[in-house]
Design a protein around this motif. Sequence first.
Motif, PDB file in Angstrom:
ATOM      1  N   VAL A  89      -4.934  19.020  26.931  1.00  0.00           N
ATOM      2  CA  VAL A  89      -4.665  18.766  28.009  1.00  0.00           C
ATOM      3  C   VAL A  89      -4.280  20.169  28.961  1.00  0.00           C
ATOM      4  CG1 VAL A  89      -3.139  17.351  29.550  1.00  0.00           C
ATOM      5  CG2 VAL A  89      -2.714  16.249  26.798  1.00  0.00           C
ATOM      6  N   ASN A  90      -5.691  19.986  29.460  1.00  0.00           N
ATOM      7  CA  ASN A  90      -5.618  21.502  30.295  1.00  0.00           C
ATOM      8  C   ASN A  90      -5.207  21.493  32.134  1.00  0.00           C
ATOM      9  OD1 ASN A  90      -8.339  24.311  31.172  1.00  0.00           O
ATOM     10  ND2 ASN A  90      -6.456  24.581  29.474  1.00  0.00           N
ATOM     11  N   THR A  91      -3.964  22.209  32.061  1.00  0.00           N
ATOM     12  CA  THR A  91      -3.928  22.346  33.439  1.00  0.00           C
ATOM     13  C   THR A  91      -3.706  23.474  33.780  1.00  0.00           C
ATOM     14  OG1 THR A  91      -1.968  20.278  33.160  1.00  0.00           O
ATOM     15  CG2 THR A  91      -1.854  21.827  34.298  1.00  0.00           C
ATOM     16  N   TYR A  92      -4.806  23.503  35.033  1.00  0.00           N
ATOM     17  CA  TYR A  92      -5.344  24.743  36.243  1.00  0.00           C
ATOM     18  C   TYR A  92      -3.827  24.509  37.221  1.00  0.00           C
ATOM     19  CZ  TYR A  92      -7.738  27.423  39.795  1.00  0.00           C
ATOM     20  OH  TYR A  92      -8.427  28.759  40.058  1.00  0.00           O
ATOM     21  N   THR A  93      -3.511  25.053  37.788  1.00  0.00           N
ATOM     22  CA  THR A  93      -1.919  25.474  38.825  1.00  0.00           C
ATOM     23  C   THR A  93      -2.673  26.294  39.707  1.00  0.00           C
ATOM     24  OG1 THR A  93      -0.492  24.540  36.971  1.00  0.00           O
ATOM     25  CG2 THR A  93       0.120  25.780  39.725  1.00  0.00           C
TER      26      THR A  93
ATOM     27  N   ASP B   4       8.450  19.483  40.094  1.00  0.00           N
ATOM     28  CA  ASP B   4       8.989  18.877  39.219  1.00  0.00           C
ATOM     29  C   ASP B   4       7.102  18.734  38.193  1.00  0.00           C
ATOM     30  OD1 ASP B   4       9.527  17.255  37.356  1.00  0.00           O
ATOM     31  OD2 ASP B   4      10.090  15.502  39.111  1.00  0.00           O
ATOM     32  N   TRP B   5       7.031  19.938  37.315  1.00  0.00           N
ATOM     33  CA  TRP B   5       6.073  19.807  37.022  1.00  0.00           C
ATOM     34  C   TRP B   5       5.435  19.196  35.456  1.00  0.00           C
ATOM     35  CZ3 TRP B   5       4.600  21.271  32.083  1.00  0.00           C
ATOM     36  CH2 TRP B   5       3.397  21.719  31.161  1.00  0.00           C
ATOM     37  N   ASP B   6       6.973  18.668  35.848  1.00  0.00           N
ATOM     38  CA  ASP B   6       6.472  18.118  34.085  1.00  0.00           C
ATOM     39  C   ASP B   6       6.329  16.332  34.461  1.00  0.00           C
ATOM     40  OD1 ASP B   6       7.529  19.002  31.697  1.00  0.00           O
ATOM     41  OD2 ASP B   6      10.004  19.387  32.532  1.00  0.00           O
ATOM     42  N   SER B   7       6.883  16.421  35.449  1.00  0.00           N
ATOM     43  CA  SER B   7       6.594  14.824  35.844  1.00  0.00           C
ATOM     44  C   SER B   7       4.913  14.610  36.682  1.00  0.00           C
ATOM     45  CB  SER B   7       7.139  14.547  37.392  1.00  0.00           C
ATOM     46  OG  SER B   7       7.040  13.015  37.964  1.00  0.00           O
ATOM     47  N   ALA B   8       4.524  15.056  36.941  1.00  0.00           N
ATOM     48  CA  ALA B   8       3.193  16.285  37.734  1.00  0.00           C
ATOM     49  C   ALA B   8       1.747  15.847  37.022  1.00  0.00           C
ATOM     50  CB  ALA B   8       2.940  17.483  38.434  1.00  0.00           C
ATOM     51  N   VAL B   9       2.153  16.969  35.173  1.00  0.00           N
ATOM     52  CA  VAL B   9       1.511  16.721  34.374  1.00  0.00           C
ATOM     53  C   VAL B   9       1.687  15.477  33.910  1.00  0.00           C
ATOM     54  CG1 VAL B   9       1.300  17.593  32.184  1.00  0.00           C
ATOM     55  CG2 VAL B   9       2.036  19.017  33.950  1.00  0.00           C
ATOM     56  N   SER B  10       2.437  14.435  34.245  1.00  0.00           N
ATOM     57  CA  SER B  10       2.615  13.174  32.865  1.00  0.00           C
ATOM     58  C   SER B  10       2.265  12.225  33.948  1.00  0.00           C
ATOM     59  CB  SER B  10       4.217  12.479  32.892  1.00  0.00           C
ATOM     60  OG  SER B  10       4.206  11.653  32.565  1.00  0.00           O
ATOM     61  N   THR B  11       2.112  12.134  35.212  1.00  0.00           N
ATOM     62  CA  THR B  11       1.268  11.086  35.581  1.00  0.00           C
ATOM     63  C   THR B  11       0.155  11.599  36.168  1.00  0.00           C
ATOM     64  OG1 THR B  11       2.840  11.170  38.465  1.00  0.00           O
ATOM     65  CG2 THR B  11       0.632  10.643  39.043  1.00  0.00           C
ATOM     66  N   CYS B  12      -0.836  12.886  35.922  1.00  0.00           N
ATOM     67  CA  CYS B  12      -2.162  13.231  35.696  1.00  0.00           C
ATOM     68  C   CYS B  12      -2.296  12.792  34.639  1.00  0.00           C
ATOM     69  CB  CYS B  12      -2.052  14.838  35.483  1.00  0.00           C
ATOM     70  SG  CYS B  12      -2.178  15.219  37.510  1.00  0.00           S
ATOM     71  N   PHE B  13      -1.784  12.664  33.241  1.00  0.00           N
ATOM     72  CA  PHE B  13      -1.894  12.818  31.778  1.00  0.00           C
ATOM     73  C   PHE B  13      -2.389  10.852  31.866  1.00  0.00           C
ATOM     74  CE2 PHE B  13      -1.636  10.790  27.961  1.00  0.00           C
ATOM     75  CZ  PHE B  13      -1.795  11.845  27.244  1.00  0.00           C
TER      76      PHE B  13
ATOM     77  N   SER C 291     -10.954  14.993  35.503  1.00  0.00           N
ATOM     78  CA  SER C 291      -9.994  15.675  35.790  1.00  0.00           C
ATOM     79  C   SER C 291      -9.012  14.909  37.045  1.00  0.00           C
ATOM     80  CB  SER C 291     -10.373  17.336  36.735  1.00  0.00           C
ATOM     81  OG  SER C 291     -11.106  17.551  35.883  1.00  0.00           O
ATOM     82  N   THR C 292      -7.805  15.131  37.433  1.00  0.00           N
ATOM     83  CA  THR C 292      -7.137  14.104  38.269  1.00  0.00           C
ATOM     84  C   THR C 292      -6.598  15.385  39.007  1.00  0.00           C
ATOM     85  OG1 THR C 292      -5.945  12.603  38.266  1.00  0.00           O
ATOM     86  CG2 THR C 292      -5.293  13.957  37.496  1.00  0.00           C
ATOM     87  N   GLU C 293      -5.988  15.296  39.598  1.00  0.00           N
ATOM     88  CA  GLU C 293      -5.547  16.481  40.631  1.00  0.00           C
ATOM     89  C   GLU C 293      -3.383  15.950  41.435  1.00  0.00           C
ATOM     90  OE1 GLU C 293      -7.339  19.705  42.748  1.00  0.00           O
ATOM     91  OE2 GLU C 293      -6.701  18.638  44.943  1.00  0.00           O
ATOM     92  N   VAL C 294      -2.302  16.829  41.668  1.00  0.00           N
ATOM     93  CA  VAL C 294      -1.453  16.037  42.037  1.00  0.00           C
ATOM     94  C   VAL C 294      -1.045  17.849  42.875  1.00  0.00           C
ATOM     95  CG1 VAL C 294      -0.897  14.424  40.608  1.00  0.00           C
ATOM     96  CG2 VAL C 294      -0.102  17.092  40.676  1.00  0.00           C
ATOM     97  N   THR C 295      -0.502  17.484  44.047  1.00  0.00           N
ATOM     98  CA  THR C 295       0.317  18.500  45.080  1.00  0.00           C
ATOM     99  C   THR C 295       1.705  18.260  44.601  1.00  0.00           C
ATOM    100  OG1 THR C 295      -1.217  18.526  46.763  1.00  0.00           O
ATOM    101  CG2 THR C 295       0.731  19.446  47.073  1.00  0.00           C
ATOM    102  N   GLU C 296       2.747  19.352  44.275  1.00  0.00           N
ATOM    103  CA  GLU C 296       4.143  19.631  43.555  1.00  0.00           C
ATOM    104  C   GLU C 296       4.882  20.694  44.161  1.00  0.00           C
ATOM    105  OE1 GLU C 296       5.566  20.432  41.178  1.00  0.00           O
ATOM    106  OE2 GLU C 296       3.866  21.877  40.690  1.00  0.00           O
TER     107      GLU C 296
END
Length: 190
Positions: A81-85, A49-58, A41-46
């Motif tokens: 690709v699982n995203t927990y928000t 911009d959901w798409d950009s955050a998911v792309s960065t993590c991917f 896993s990896t985490e971001v705070t945003e």
Amino acid sequence: MLKTVKQALFSTEIQTPKWTPVETPSSDYEVRQYEPAKWVSTEVTEVKDWDSAVSTCFMRLFGYIQGNNEKKVKVDMTAPVNTYTQPGAGPTCESTMTVSFYIPPEHQEDPPKPSESNVFITERPQITVYVRSFGGFTNNAKNQEQIQQLSECLKRDGKLFDENNYYTAGYDSPFKLVNRHNEVWLIAEQ
């Protein structure tokens, strides 16, 4: 690398976490009980911009499966690709997003330790989720629409669930144009 790129781009031979279907009174959603498993896993705070955050993590996670780990081993691509928000407290508050790849069975017992400090191994316990599937390309607005519809169905059926946090699950490469499969998950409460 070619095998992993092929898997990521064309969704072939991709492993998924193990789950058991649970009987449900509705055709509007499924109930699944996922087995305990390790995920990278990896985490971001945003903010928006959901798409950009998911792309960065991917891309961080893709680096890990390409060998950016202590063992320098390549790990097969998995799905979803699982995203927990975890949404912020208000409309302009930052959400925390944790994007994860399921670790394939051959690495479950002893997954390679990530080399990057912002990539980590998580061990998820058994979890029961309510799942709503949908097609096409997704974005934050579509996910929110699907979460809202799932939430309304669960309230109608008297189901208890975490109303604050949710998962999204994407199963396809961005290059797959038809028959795409996406999901939103709400966590069942006992």
